[in-house]
Design a protein around this motif. Structure first.
Motif, PDB file in Angstrom:
ATOM      1  N   UNK A  80       8.496 -11.691   8.275  1.00 22.30           N
ATOM      2  CA  UNK A  80       7.251 -10.935   8.188  1.00 22.30           C
ATOM      3  C   UNK A  80       6.269 -11.379   9.256  1.00 22.30           C
ATOM      4  N   UNK A  81       5.563 -10.418   9.820  1.00 23.33           N
ATOM      5  CA  UNK A  81       4.449 -10.684  10.717  1.00 23.33           C
ATOM      6  C   UNK A  81       3.199 -10.100  10.070  1.00 23.33           C
ATOM      7  N   UNK A  82       2.266 -10.959   9.678  1.00 24.59           N
ATOM      8  CA  UNK A  82       1.059 -10.513   8.977  1.00 24.59           C
ATOM      9  C   UNK A  82      -0.114 -10.492   9.945  1.00 24.59           C
ATOM     10  N   UNK A  83      -0.629  -9.293  10.201  1.00 25.92           N
ATOM     11  CA  UNK A  83      -1.824  -9.120  11.029  1.00 25.92           C
ATOM     12  C   UNK A  83      -3.028  -8.962  10.112  1.00 25.92           C
ATOM     13  N   UNK A  84      -4.051  -9.780  10.302  1.00 23.86           N
ATOM     14  CA  UNK A  84      -5.219  -9.725   9.430  1.00 23.86           C
ATOM     15  C   UNK A  84      -6.416  -9.094  10.123  1.00 23.86           C
ATOM     16  N   UNK A  85      -7.230  -8.394   9.334  1.00 25.28           N
ATOM     17  CA  UNK A  85      -8.510  -7.874   9.794  1.00 25.28           C
ATOM     18  C   UNK A  85      -9.528  -8.120   8.690  1.00 25.28           C
ATOM     19  N   UNK A  86     -10.794  -8.269   9.073  1.00 28.00           N
ATOM     20  CA  UNK A  86     -11.835  -8.652   8.117  1.00 28.00           C
ATOM     21  C   UNK A  86     -12.422  -7.435   7.415  1.00 28.00           C
ATOM     22  N   UNK A  87     -12.561  -7.546   6.081  1.00 27.82           N
ATOM     23  CA  UNK A  87     -13.232  -6.528   5.279  1.00 27.82           C
ATOM     24  C   UNK A  87     -14.379  -7.196   4.530  1.00 27.82           C
ATOM     25  N   UNK A  88     -15.339  -6.395   4.069  1.00 27.77           N
ATOM     26  CA  UNK A  88     -16.495  -6.949   3.355  1.00 27.77           C
ATOM     27  C   UNK A  88     -16.164  -7.286   1.912  1.00 27.77           C
ATOM     28  N   UNK A  89     -15.174  -6.584   1.341  1.00 24.28           N
ATOM     29  CA  UNK A  89     -14.812  -6.814  -0.051  1.00 24.28           C
ATOM     30  C   UNK A  89     -13.691  -5.887  -0.451  1.00 24.28           C
ATOM     31  N   UNK A  90     -13.180  -6.092  -1.669  1.00 22.54           N
ATOM     32  CA  UNK A  90     -12.069  -5.277  -2.142  1.00 22.54           C
ATOM     33  C   UNK A  90     -12.393  -3.798  -2.185  1.00 22.54           C
ATOM     34  N   UNK A  91     -13.642  -3.469  -2.509  1.00 19.26           N
ATOM     35  CA  UNK A  91     -14.039  -2.068  -2.575  1.00 19.26           C
ATOM     36  C   UNK A  91     -13.896  -1.389  -1.219  1.00 19.26           C
ATOM     37  N   UNK A  92     -14.023  -2.156  -0.131  1.00 21.98           N
ATOM     38  CA  UNK A  92     -13.845  -1.605   1.211  1.00 21.98           C
ATOM     39  C   UNK A  92     -12.372  -1.533   1.587  1.00 21.98           C
ATOM     40  N   UNK A  93     -11.590  -2.463   1.078  1.00 20.92           N
ATOM     41  CA  UNK A  93     -10.174  -2.492   1.423  1.00 20.92           C
ATOM     42  C   UNK A  93      -9.360  -1.402   0.755  1.00 20.92           C
ATOM     43  N   UNK A  94      -9.776  -0.960  -0.428  1.00 24.03           N
ATOM     44  CA  UNK A  94      -8.991   0.016  -1.188  1.00 24.03           C
ATOM     45  C   UNK A  94      -8.830   1.341  -0.451  1.00 24.03           C
ATOM     46  N   UNK A  95      -9.895   1.964   0.064  1.00 27.01           N
ATOM     47  CA  UNK A  95      -9.675   3.201   0.820  1.00 27.01           C
ATOM     48  C   UNK A  95      -8.847   2.998   2.083  1.00 27.01           C
ATOM     49  N   UNK A  96      -8.838   1.786   2.600  1.00 23.72           N
ATOM     50  CA  UNK A  96      -8.049   1.510   3.796  1.00 23.72           C
ATOM     51  C   UNK A  96      -6.554   1.457   3.492  1.00 23.72           C
ATOM     52  N   UNK A  97      -6.175   0.961   2.307  1.00 22.94           N
ATOM     53  CA  UNK A  97      -4.748   1.025   1.961  1.00 22.94           C
ATOM     54  C   UNK A  97      -4.365   2.452   1.578  1.00 22.94           C
ATOM     55  N   UNK A  98      -5.315   3.198   1.032  1.00 26.39           N
ATOM     56  CA  UNK A  98      -5.040   4.592   0.663  1.00 26.39           C
ATOM     57  C   UNK A  98      -4.785   5.449   1.898  1.00 26.39           C
ATOM     58  N   UNK A  99      -5.533   5.163   2.973  1.00 30.23           N
ATOM     59  CA  UNK A  99      -5.396   5.946   4.205  1.00 30.23           C
ATOM     60  C   UNK A  99      -4.245   5.465   5.080  1.00 30.23           C
TER      61      UNK A  99
END
Length: 340
Positions: A80-99
């Motif tokens: 696995x290669x895990x690329x990370x990016x910064x989010x403000x919180x889980x509420x911001x991350x959820x639409x990003x996994x949806x899209x």
């Protein structure tokens, strides 16, 4: 994932059908993230043979095991290669996994559960991340300010990292336990790294802060108004890692590997405070001295419905969920046991 779209045409036009078939074949070839031709799963890098996972995370003590796993090569060992990016919180991350912008996101359990229960996103939790202990989740204030006790917050501004998440909900629970009318408090959103300075300037009367920013706020003179991880919310599960059910189904091997790596890293971080301290200056951008002062909670190495039911109960008690209607088990991914 982009899927080829086929449209029906006159049955006698074999040339058109061949063209469509060719276009579909090209489309399948291009959607390498689905592994439709190679048989592999995930977003595979053909040059390295690694499966890439794009992950949203935060500069908090909660995610130390993730960075431990990256630094020690645990993900690479699993391909696995895990690329990370910064989010403000889980509420911001959820639409990003949806899209599809992110494959996996770190986030708080309240936001994950709400998204699942409201059918906004079919969230599937892959790994636990963090559980609060005394001193890890604080409502902080400046001792020389207008707020000297919790009741003084009525009519004032209180900073939370995102609205209606675990950060706010535990603050509300702790305040209402002490008789405070939280409907009279103005909750404002603010990234955790900005909270210590905002307290010092007097931009807000209080802030709901996590580590390592609690220690930074202490250095600026802020003090604890109340501990949000006490009383009814003691030892509250805070956060985990989740994807969409669709991503997990299409990338089951990658999801299982991610869960296996995180279980190992969580257990290792839980037993080695020094390892966590050494990581914090690198990814949380704090000084080593501040890292040595950080209060660290626990890093659960298993994903357990029995533990997460306390979050469901908290949400039910605060009117965030209808009583006895949400089954947390439906949101948890359990990888099949490895034969290795």
């Amino acid at each position: 994932m982009v899927r080829p779209v086929t449209r029906g045409g006159p049955s006698g036009r074999s040339l058109s059908r061949r063209a469509l078939a060719l276009a579909a074949g090209i489309g399948l070839f291009l959607t390498s993230g689905c592994g439709l031709l190679s048989g592999s799963e995930g977003n595979e890098d053909s040059n390295s043979g690694m499966t890439t996972i794009n992950l949203g995370t935060m500069p908090a003590v909660d995610v130390a095991p993730l960075h431990l796993a990256k630094n020690k090569g645990y993900f690479a060992e699993e391909g696995l290669k895990v690329n990370t990016s910064t989010i403000a919180g889980g509420a911001q991350g959820i639409p990003k996994i949806a899209s599809g912008e992110l494959d996996v996101t770190f986030g708080n359990w309240v936001s994950f559960i709400r998204a699942k229960q409201q059918d906004k996103v079919d969230v599937k939790a892959i790994s636990d991340a963090y559980q609060a202990t005394k001193g890890t989740f604080l409502l902080m204030h400046m001792p020389d300010g207008s707020v000297q006790e919790p009741a003084d917050l009525e009519g004032k501004k209180v900073a939370v990292n995102t609205r209606a998440n675990l950060n706010e909900l535990t603050a509300v629970s702790a305040l209402e336990t002490r008789g405070v009318d939280t409907s009279k408090i103005e909750f404002v959103t603010m990234d955790f790294p900005d909270m210590p300075s905002a307290l010092e300037r007097g931009d807000v009367a209080a802030a709901s802060v996590i580590e390592p920013f609690i220690s930074r706020a202490n250095q600026l003179g802020a003090e604890t108004l109340l501990d949000q991880a006490s009383g009814p919310t003691a030892n509250m599960p805070i956060a985990g890692y989740a994807a969409t059910s669709e991503w997990v189904e299409q990338n089951s091997e990658a999801a299982a590997k991610f869960q296996r790596v995180m279980s190992k890293a969580q257990a290792e971080a839980n037993g080695d405070r020094n390892a966590v301290e050494e990581l914090l200056p690198e990814y949380a951008k704090i000084k080593p001295k501040t890292a040595s002062l950080v209060t660290i909670g626990t890093y659960p190495s298993t994903l357990e419905a029995s533990r997460l039911k306390s979050v469901v109960s908290l949400m039910e008690n605060n009117g965030e969920l209808p009583a006895n209607q949400f089954d947390i088990k439906t949101m948890l991914y359990q990888a099949p046991e490895s034969n290795e």
